[in-house]
Write a protein that holds these residues in place. Structure first.
Motif, short mmCIF file in Angstrom:
data_model
loop_
_atom_site.label_atom_id
_atom_site.label_comp_id
_atom_site.label_asym_id
_atom_site.label_seq_id
_atom_site.Cartn_x
_atom_site.Cartn_y
_atom_site.Cartn_z
N LEU A 183 0.76 -1.36 -0.03
CA LEU A 183 0.10 -0.07 0.05
C LEU A 183 0.64 1.22 0.11
O LEU A 183 0.35 2.36 -0.37
CB LEU A 183 -0.82 0.03 1.18
CG LEU A 183 -2.18 -0.88 1.13
CD1 LEU A 183 -2.99 -0.81 2.37
CD2 LEU A 183 -3.13 -0.29 -0.23
N CYS A 184 2.10 1.16 0.34
CA CYS A 184 3.10 2.63 0.46
C CYS A 184 3.27 2.69 -1.13
O CYS A 184 3.46 3.98 -1.22
CB CYS A 184 4.31 2.17 1.18
SG CYS A 184 5.42 1.20 0.04
N ILE B 129 0.87 3.45 -2.97
CA ILE B 129 -0.10 4.44 -3.35
C ILE B 129 -0.16 5.48 -2.48
O ILE B 129 0.00 6.58 -2.89
CB ILE B 129 -1.60 3.81 -3.10
CG1 ILE B 129 -1.92 2.32 -3.94
CG2 ILE B 129 -2.73 4.68 -3.20
CD1 ILE B 129 -2.96 1.74 -3.51
N HIS B 130 -0.03 5.24 -1.14
CA HIS B 130 0.48 6.41 -0.01
C HIS B 130 0.90 5.90 1.33
O HIS B 130 0.49 4.78 1.67
CB HIS B 130 -0.89 7.23 0.10
CG HIS B 130 -0.69 8.64 0.65
ND1 HIS B 130 -0.34 8.85 2.06
CD2 HIS B 130 -0.50 9.78 0.21
CE1 HIS B 130 -0.19 9.93 2.28
NE2 HIS B 130 -0.53 10.63 1.21
N PRO B 131 2.08 6.39 1.78
CA PRO B 131 2.62 5.93 2.94
C PRO B 131 1.55 5.83 4.24
O PRO B 131 1.83 4.71 4.95
CB PRO B 131 3.77 6.94 3.12
CG PRO B 131 4.02 7.37 1.87
CD PRO B 131 2.60 7.50 1.09
N TYR B 132 0.76 6.91 4.14
CA TYR B 132 -0.03 6.83 5.39
C TYR B 132 -1.17 5.74 5.36
O TYR B 132 -1.65 5.06 6.29
CB TYR B 132 -0.91 8.02 5.58
CG TYR B 132 0.14 9.22 5.79
CD1 TYR B 132 1.13 9.08 6.86
CD2 TYR B 132 -0.21 10.49 5.40
CE1 TYR B 132 1.70 9.90 6.97
CE2 TYR B 132 0.59 11.57 5.79
CZ TYR B 132 1.78 11.38 6.62
OH TYR B 132 2.60 12.30 6.94
N TRP B 133 -1.54 4.99 4.19
CA TRP B 133 -2.49 4.00 4.08
C TRP B 133 -1.76 2.87 4.49
O TRP B 133 -2.45 1.78 5.08
CB TRP B 133 -2.92 3.84 2.55
CG TRP B 133 -3.85 4.89 2.06
CD1 TRP B 133 -3.99 6.26 2.66
CD2 TRP B 133 -4.68 4.89 0.94
NE1 TRP B 133 -4.96 6.81 1.91
CE2 TRP B 133 -5.26 6.05 0.70
CE3 TRP B 133 -5.06 3.71 -0.02
CZ2 TRP B 133 -6.48 6.28 -0.24
CZ3 TRP B 133 -6.03 4.06 -0.99
CH2 TRP B 133 -6.81 5.07 -1.00
N SER B 134 -0.44 2.56 4.08
CA SER B 134 0.23 1.44 4.48
C SER B 134 0.30 1.35 6.02
O SER B 134 0.27 0.46 6.64
CB SER B 134 1.81 1.61 3.98
OG SER B 134 2.46 0.60 4.24
#
Length: 83
Positions: free
Chosen positions: A27-28, A30-35
């Motif tokens: 998921l990182c 896509i976006h690190p915060y989602w990960s």
């Protein structure tokens, strides 16, 4: 048999956790915060989720009562002892 079932359950839990962590790492892209959020949720799930008990997953595995014909009382057994 119970040892094999426990080993299988542990193996499934470990593999499931590794797959979820790998997905969280992916998921990182896509976006690190989602990960980070996903991995925190997975960690919380494994830390606080109730484990399925053996009785819930295998309701027929509980010991059954013996048939009434095989149940004897102590006095019947004492009467059968040689004197």
């Amino acid at each position: 048999r119970e040892g094999m079932e426990a080993t299988g359950a542990l193996w499934r839990r470990l593999v499931t956790g590794q797959i979820l962590y790998a997905f969280g790492a992916a998921l990182c892209l896509i976006h690190p915060y989602w990960s980070i959020a996903f991995i925190v949720v997975v960690q919380a799930y494994f830390a606080f989720a109730p484990h399925r008990s053996h009785a819930v997953t295998h309701p027929k595995a509980s010991p059954a009562k013996p048939p009434a014909s095989t149940v004897t009382t102590i006095t019947e057994e004492v009467d059968e002892l040689p004197r």
